[in-house]
Design a protein around this motif. Structure first.
Motif, short mmCIF file in Angstrom:
data_model
loop_
_atom_site.label_atom_id
_atom_site.label_comp_id
_atom_site.label_asym_id
_atom_site.label_seq_id
_atom_site.Cartn_x
_atom_site.Cartn_y
_atom_site.Cartn_z
N UNK A 23 0.85 -1.18 0.00
CA UNK A 23 0.00 0.00 0.00
C UNK A 23 0.89 1.24 0.00
N UNK A 24 0.47 2.26 -0.72
CA UNK A 24 1.22 3.51 -0.79
C UNK A 24 1.57 3.98 0.62
N UNK A 25 2.82 4.38 0.80
CA UNK A 25 3.28 4.84 2.11
C UNK A 25 3.97 3.78 2.93
N UNK A 26 3.95 2.54 2.46
CA UNK A 26 4.60 1.45 3.21
C UNK A 26 6.10 1.70 3.31
N UNK A 27 6.66 1.44 4.47
CA UNK A 27 8.09 1.64 4.67
C UNK A 27 8.93 0.56 3.97
N UNK A 28 8.27 -0.48 3.46
CA UNK A 28 8.97 -1.56 2.75
C UNK A 28 8.67 -1.55 1.25
N UNK A 29 8.20 -0.41 0.77
CA UNK A 29 7.88 -0.25 -0.65
C UNK A 29 9.14 -0.44 -1.50
N UNK A 30 9.03 -1.19 -2.61
CA UNK A 30 10.19 -1.34 -3.49
C UNK A 30 10.54 -0.03 -4.18
N UNK A 31 11.76 0.06 -4.69
CA UNK A 31 12.18 1.25 -5.43
C UNK A 31 11.24 1.47 -6.62
N UNK A 32 11.13 2.69 -7.06
CA UNK A 32 10.22 3.08 -8.14
C UNK A 32 10.36 2.18 -9.36
N UNK A 33 11.58 1.88 -9.77
CA UNK A 33 11.78 1.08 -10.97
C UNK A 33 11.43 -0.40 -10.77
N UNK A 34 11.23 -0.81 -9.53
CA UNK A 34 10.90 -2.21 -9.22
C UNK A 34 9.45 -2.42 -8.82
N UNK A 35 8.61 -1.42 -9.02
CA UNK A 35 7.20 -1.58 -8.65
C UNK A 35 6.29 -1.36 -9.85
N UNK A 36 5.17 -2.07 -9.81
CA UNK A 36 4.16 -1.99 -10.85
C UNK A 36 2.86 -1.53 -10.18
#
Length: 68
Positions: free
Chosen positions: A20-33
């Motif tokens: 979910x947007x804002x997650x501290x474990x979000x992947x880098x921009x280039x690694x997310x869909x």
């Protein structure tokens, strides 16, 4: 409603984590869909599975959808 993303890179067990947007474990921009804007993680994981069959909710931000 929240924005959901799936990690393009699989974990060692083959899962592609949905965040979910804002997650501290979000992947880098280039690694997310971008998956979409949903009111719950269940719908977001269903959508992610259309692209990445082995998708799962992030333990930290989508715990209700985290199964492995």
């Amino acid at each position: 409603m929240a924005y959901y993303y799936v990690n393009k890179n699989a974990q060692s067990n083959g899962d592609h984590e949905v965040h979910k947007s804002g997650c501290s474990h979000m992947p880098d921009t280039e690694n997310r869909h971008y998956v979409g804007d949903y009111s719950n993680c269940s719908d977001a994981v269903k959508k992610a599975k259309q692209t990445y069959k082995q998708s799962d909710g992030c333990y930290y931000c989508c715990n209700a959808c985290h199964t492995s």
